[in-house]
Scaffold this motif. Structure first.
Motif, PDB file in Angstrom:
ATOM      1  N   ALA A  31       0.846  -1.210   0.000  1.00 59.90           N
ATOM      2  CA  ALA A  31       0.000   0.000   0.000  1.00 59.90           C
ATOM      3  C   ALA A  31       0.871   1.246   0.000  1.00 59.90           C
ATOM      4  N   ALA A  32       2.123   1.114   0.486  1.00 60.14           N
ATOM      5  CA  ALA A  32       3.045   2.258   0.459  1.00 60.14           C
ATOM      6  C   ALA A  32       3.637   2.395  -0.932  1.00 60.14           C
ATOM      7  N   SER A  33       4.090   1.268  -1.488  1.00 62.96           N
ATOM      8  CA  SER A  33       4.611   1.272  -2.850  1.00 62.96           C
ATOM      9  C   SER A  33       4.842  -0.189  -3.274  1.00 62.96           C
ATOM     10  N   ALA A  95      -0.417  10.929  -7.097  1.00 67.37           N
ATOM     11  CA  ALA A  95      -1.787  11.263  -6.695  1.00 67.37           C
ATOM     12  C   ALA A  95      -1.840  12.585  -5.925  1.00 67.37           C
ATOM     13  N   THR A  96      -0.829  12.806  -5.101  1.00 64.37           N
ATOM     14  CA  THR A  96      -0.817  14.049  -4.314  1.00 64.37           C
ATOM     15  C   THR A  96      -0.838  15.269  -5.217  1.00 64.37           C
ATOM     16  N   GLU A  97       0.039  15.290  -6.223  1.00 62.84           N
ATOM     17  CA  GLU A  97       0.072  16.441  -7.125  1.00 62.84           C
ATOM     18  C   GLU A  97      -1.211  16.541  -7.921  1.00 62.84           C
ATOM     19  N   GLU A 123     -10.034   9.615   4.628  1.00 60.07           N
ATOM     20  CA  GLU A 123      -9.118  10.059   3.576  1.00 60.07           C
ATOM     21  C   GLU A 123      -7.647  10.086   3.991  1.00 60.07           C
ATOM     22  N   HIS A 124      -6.795   9.892   3.008  1.00 63.72           N
ATOM     23  CA  HIS A 124      -5.352  10.097   3.104  1.00 63.72           C
ATOM     24  C   HIS A 124      -5.108  11.614   3.181  1.00 63.72           C
ATOM     25  N   HIS A 125      -4.036  12.021   3.815  1.00 67.70           N
ATOM     26  CA  HIS A 125      -3.761  13.458   3.951  1.00 67.70           C
ATOM     27  C   HIS A 125      -3.712  14.159   2.590  1.00 67.70           C
ATOM     28  N   SER A 126      -3.346  13.432   1.549  1.00 67.78           N
ATOM     29  CA  SER A 126      -3.285  14.018   0.198  1.00 67.78           C
ATOM     30  C   SER A 126      -4.662  14.379  -0.332  1.00 67.78           C
ATOM     31  N   ASN A 127      -5.705  13.857   0.304  1.00 62.84           N
ATOM     32  CA  ASN A 127      -7.076  14.198  -0.090  1.00 62.84           C
ATOM     33  C   ASN A 127      -7.793  14.908   1.036  1.00 62.84           C
ATOM     34  N   SER A 175      -9.536   2.954   0.810  1.00 60.19           N
ATOM     35  CA  SER A 175      -8.766   3.554   1.900  1.00 60.19           C
ATOM     36  C   SER A 175      -7.400   2.876   2.057  1.00 60.19           C
ATOM     37  N   ASN A 176      -6.371   3.663   2.263  1.00 63.76           N
ATOM     38  CA  ASN A 176      -5.028   3.088   2.435  1.00 63.76           C
ATOM     39  C   ASN A 176      -4.788   2.609   3.861  1.00 63.76           C
ATOM     40  N   ALA A 177      -5.592   3.141   4.810  1.00 62.43           N
ATOM     41  CA  ALA A 177      -5.390   2.766   6.213  1.00 62.43           C
ATOM     42  C   ALA A 177      -6.281   1.604   6.626  1.00 62.43           C
ATOM     43  N   LEU A 200     -12.281  11.066  -7.492  1.00 60.06           N
ATOM     44  CA  LEU A 200     -11.963   9.807  -6.804  1.00 60.06           C
ATOM     45  C   LEU A 200     -10.459   9.685  -6.647  1.00 60.06           C
ATOM     46  N   ASP A 201     -10.052   9.452  -5.407  1.00 62.49           N
ATOM     47  CA  ASP A 201      -8.650   9.173  -5.118  1.00 62.49           C
ATOM     48  C   ASP A 201      -8.442   7.673  -5.320  1.00 62.49           C
ATOM     49  N   GLY A 202      -7.834   7.344  -6.464  1.00 63.55           N
ATOM     50  CA  GLY A 202      -7.679   5.941  -6.838  1.00 63.55           C
ATOM     51  C   GLY A 202      -6.309   5.366  -6.539  1.00 63.55           C
ATOM     52  N   ALA A 203      -5.532   6.055  -5.694  1.00 56.88           N
ATOM     53  CA  ALA A 203      -4.150   5.638  -5.443  1.00 56.88           C
ATOM     54  C   ALA A 203      -4.064   4.198  -4.947  1.00 56.88           C
ATOM     55  N   GLN A 204      -5.008   3.796  -4.087  1.00 59.21           N
ATOM     56  CA  GLN A 204      -4.975   2.426  -3.558  1.00 59.21           C
ATOM     57  C   GLN A 204      -5.777   1.445  -4.414  1.00 59.21           C
ATOM     58  N   ALA A 205      -6.788   1.966  -5.095  1.00 63.45           N
ATOM     59  CA  ALA A 205      -7.685   1.064  -5.841  1.00 63.45           C
ATOM     60  C   ALA A 205      -7.054   0.575  -7.143  1.00 63.45           C
ATOM     61  N   PHE A 223      -4.225   8.799  -9.533  1.00 66.05           N
ATOM     62  CA  PHE A 223      -3.449   7.680  -9.008  1.00 66.05           C
ATOM     63  C   PHE A 223      -1.956   7.890  -9.238  1.00 66.05           C
ATOM     64  N   SER A 224      -1.168   7.050  -8.584  1.00 59.88           N
ATOM     65  CA  SER A 224       0.301   7.148  -8.646  1.00 59.88           C
ATOM     66  C   SER A 224       0.857   5.931  -9.361  1.00 59.88           C
ATOM     67  N   GLY A 225       1.896   6.131 -10.152  1.00 62.22           N
ATOM     68  CA  GLY A 225       2.513   5.023 -10.875  1.00 62.22           C
ATOM     69  C   GLY A 225       3.159   4.007  -9.955  1.00 62.22           C
ATOM     70  N   HIS A 226       3.723   4.482  -8.806  1.00 58.22           N
ATOM     71  CA  HIS A 226       4.529   3.560  -7.994  1.00 58.22           C
ATOM     72  C   HIS A 226       3.681   2.528  -7.257  1.00 58.22           C
ATOM     73  N   LYS A 227       2.374   2.761  -7.190  1.00 64.67           N
ATOM     74  CA  LYS A 227       1.508   1.743  -6.597  1.00 64.67           C
ATOM     75  C   LYS A 227       0.949   0.791  -7.633  1.00 64.67           C
ATOM     76  N   LEU A 228       1.263   1.081  -8.892  1.00 65.57           N
ATOM     77  CA  LEU A 228       0.765   0.256  -9.999  1.00 65.57           C
ATOM     78  C   LEU A 228       1.921  -0.521 -10.617  1.00 65.57           C
ATOM     79  N   ALA A 379      -0.272  -1.289  12.693  1.00 66.07           N
ATOM     80  CA  ALA A 379       0.624  -2.085  11.844  1.00 66.07           C
ATOM     81  C   ALA A 379      -0.207  -2.455  10.624  1.00 66.07           C
ATOM     82  N   ARG A 380       0.353  -2.313   9.437  1.00 65.82           N
ATOM     83  CA  ARG A 380      -0.413  -2.553   8.223  1.00 65.82           C
ATOM     84  C   ARG A 380       0.314  -3.498   7.306  1.00 65.82           C
ATOM     85  N   ALA A 381      -0.277  -4.663   7.101  1.00 67.40           N
ATOM     86  CA  ALA A 381       0.214  -5.593   6.066  1.00 67.40           C
ATOM     87  C   ALA A 381      -0.632  -5.327   4.830  1.00 67.40           C
TER      88      ALA A 381
HETATM   89  C1  LIG Z   1      -5.294   6.665  -0.734  1.00 70.96           C
HETATM   90  C2  LIG Z   1      -4.032   7.447  -1.050  1.00 70.96           C
HETATM   91  N1  LIG Z   1      -4.156   8.676  -1.605  1.00 70.96           N
HETATM   92  C3  LIG Z   1      -3.066   9.405  -1.924  1.00 70.96           C
HETATM   93  C4  LIG Z   1      -1.800   8.924  -1.667  1.00 70.96           C
HETATM   94  C5  LIG Z   1      -0.600   9.768  -2.059  1.00 70.96           C
HETATM   95  O1  LIG Z   1       0.099   9.113  -3.097  1.00 70.96           O
HETATM   96  P1  LIG Z   1       1.550   9.661  -3.499  1.00 70.96           P
HETATM   97  O2  LIG Z   1       2.343   9.657  -2.257  1.00 70.96           O
HETATM   98  O3  LIG Z   1       2.044   8.697  -4.537  1.00 70.96           O
HETATM   99  O4  LIG Z   1       1.318  11.048  -4.067  1.00 70.96           O
HETATM  100  C6  LIG Z   1      -1.623   7.672  -1.082  1.00 70.96           C
HETATM  101  C7  LIG Z   1      -0.231   7.170  -0.790  1.00 70.96           C
HETATM  102  N2  LIG Z   1      -0.172   6.029   0.076  1.00 70.96           N
HETATM  103  C8  LIG Z   1       0.724   6.106   1.163  1.00 70.96           C
HETATM  104  C9  LIG Z   1       2.183   6.186   0.791  1.00 70.96           C
HETATM  105  O5  LIG Z   1       2.834   5.363   1.822  1.00 70.96           O
HETATM  106  N3  LIG Z   1       1.889   4.616   2.526  1.00 70.96           N
HETATM  107  C10 LIG Z   1       0.609   4.936   2.094  1.00 70.96           C
HETATM  108  O6  LIG Z   1      -0.409   4.389   2.406  1.00 70.96           O
HETATM  109  C11 LIG Z   1      -2.752   6.905  -0.777  1.00 70.96           C
HETATM  110  O7  LIG Z   1      -2.644   5.678  -0.244  1.00 70.96           O
END
Ligand SMILES: Cc1ncc(COP(=O)(O)O)c(CN[C@@H]2CONC2=O)c1O
Length: 407
Positions: A31-33, A95-97, A123-127, A175-177, A200-205, A223-228, A379-381
């Motif tokens: 979920a981080a990358s 996704a943040t940008e 929401e993630h802080h980026s949203n 949700s990432n959390a 829609l924040d699709g970073a995790q989906a 969405f972000s490339g590094h999660k894909l 703790a997140r697996a």
């Molecule tokens: C739901 C969600 N939205 C936005 C972001 C921001 O993405 P970028 O950092 O690529 O701009 C993340 C990043 N997920 C974080 C990154 O590390 N652990 C997480 O759960 C996310 O999980």
């Protein structure tokens, strides 16, 4: 288990053969990358070895070849999410940008004092923060739809907040959390009934399910490339063309203009209006390679395999006394957040690392979620298509050993 080519896939990810403190790596921090397949690594190095130059206006062969690869990646992204046109695909850093671009472009032009922006409590802080910045700049007000103890959006409360003052809805697809997958079709239909656009924040989906932006009818998707399974440093903002056409540029500079005079500059057409300066050329090409890789496997197959992994992990976690799962939504993606009695999540992460197991411990950039559950961190697996049941067993044995020593 579905007949998923797991061994072939694992062999495609060189980093999975790494040893951590003499132990086999068990990478569960997706979920981080996510990690990168050889196809992505090779696409990037091949570009630098054989095709690299700056893109767009160059007339020499290398620039043409690099441009073709770059714009070819844009078409791959368009097709991957079923957008109508390449004009709707904006490359950003992540996704943040992408959220900041919508906040500062669409938001500054359309959201005024007294207007409201509606997000959810998961929401993630980026949203969250980009909308708070917009509210500080505009006098608009941020409204938050609550979640329940299972980590699900309380839809009735969300619907009740959909007043005529709401000018934008921005919610996580997943949700990432917590892993919660939101009822985004329902959310979009309710918002559109009041002519409210939805981001829609699709970073995790995006790495876990087939995303079809036209079927969803969302107005923006980020969405972000590094999660894909792609490189970090590149992400995507999808926006409906009519919305993007009407939005002012986000940043000024080269490539986003057609003509510059000291009196006035004429902006470029889509998508370039929003792509100022030299982009992360190799990362975009790497993202295209990641999409090719996933298309060959099939997102439906990825989703089915990961759903079985999550079910297995949840079933095993529930057997462990003293482990509390944080986030038990009916509809969940491949994330297992948990806390252990008397052991801080950072100690869980550190101890598991000594066993070669990589998870994430912390607030996951979702501090309001931690506050809601009354925990400092979890703790997140988090799972990906290259993880296995055997790795989940290693994780569970590791947790049990921690409890024996520290619990
Ligand atoms: C739901 C969600 N939205 C936005 C972001 C921001 O993405 P970028 O950092 O690529 O701009 C993340 C990043 N997920 C974080 C990154 O590390 N652990 C997480 O759960 C996310 O999980």
């Amino acid at each position: 288990m579905t007949t998923f080519p797991i061994e072939k896939i694992r062999a495609d990810f060189p980093i999975l053969a790494e040893k951590i403190r003499g132990k086999d790596l068990v990478y569960l921090d997706n979920a981080a990358s996510c990690q990168k397949p050889n196809a992505v690594i090779d696409a990037i190095s091949d570009l630098y070895r054989h095709d690299y130059a700056n893109i767009h206006r160059g007339v020499h062969t290398l620039s043409v070849r690099a441009t073709d690869k770059f714009e070819g990646a844009r078409t791959k992204v368009k097709d991957f999410i079923n957008a109508a046109s390449e004009k709707e695909i904006i490359f950003v850093r992540g996704a943040t940008e992408a959220v900041n671009l919508v906040s500062q472009s669409y938001g500054r032009a359309n959201i005024k004092a007294g207007d409201e922006i509606l997000i959810t409590a998961m929401e993630h802080h980026s949203n969250i923060v980009p909308w708070q910045l917009l509210c500080e700049q505009s006098g608009a007000v941020l409204k938050v739809a609550p979640i329940n103890l299972k980590g699900e959006l309380i839809y009735s409360e969300f619907a009740a907040l959909l007043s005529d003052r709401i000018r934008l809805v921005a919610v996580a697809h997943m949700s990432n959390a917590l892993g919660t997958i939101n009822p985004v079709e329902k959310i979009i239909a309710a918002a559109h009934a009041r002519n409210i656009p939805v981001l829609l924040d699709g970073a995790q989906a995006i790495p876990h399910m087939k995303v079809d932006v036209r079927a969803l009818d969302c107005d923006f998707y980020v969405f972000s490339g590094h999660k894909l399974y792609g490189p970090s440093g590149v992400g995507v903002l999808y926006g409906k063309q009519a919305l993007l056409e009407a939005m002012p540029p986000y940043q000024g500079g080269g490539d986003m203009i057609r003509r510059v005079t000291f009196e006035k500059s004429e902006y470029n057409t889509l998508p370039y209006k929003f792509e100022a300066g030299t982009p992360s050329i190799a990362d975009v090409v790497g993202l295209g390679a990641a999409i090719d890789y996933l298309n060959a496997i099939g997102m439906e197959n990825v989703a089915a395999y990961e759903a079985e992994l999550l079910d297995y992990a949840t079933e095993q976690a529930r057997k462990i006394k003293g482990l509390r799962i944080i986030g038990e939504a009916e509809h969940k993606g491949a994330i297992l957040s948990f806390v252990l009695d008397h052991i801080h999540p950072h100690d869980i992460g550190t101890m598991l690392d000594s066993l070669g197991i990589a998870i994430r411990a912390g607030h996951h950039c979702a501090m309001p979620v931690m506050d809601f559950y009354g925990v400092p961190a979890t703790a997140r697996a988090s799972f990906a298509m290259y993880n296995t049941r055997a790795e989940i067993d290693v994780l569970m044995r590791g947790i049990e050993s921690l409890i024996k020593v520290f619990g």
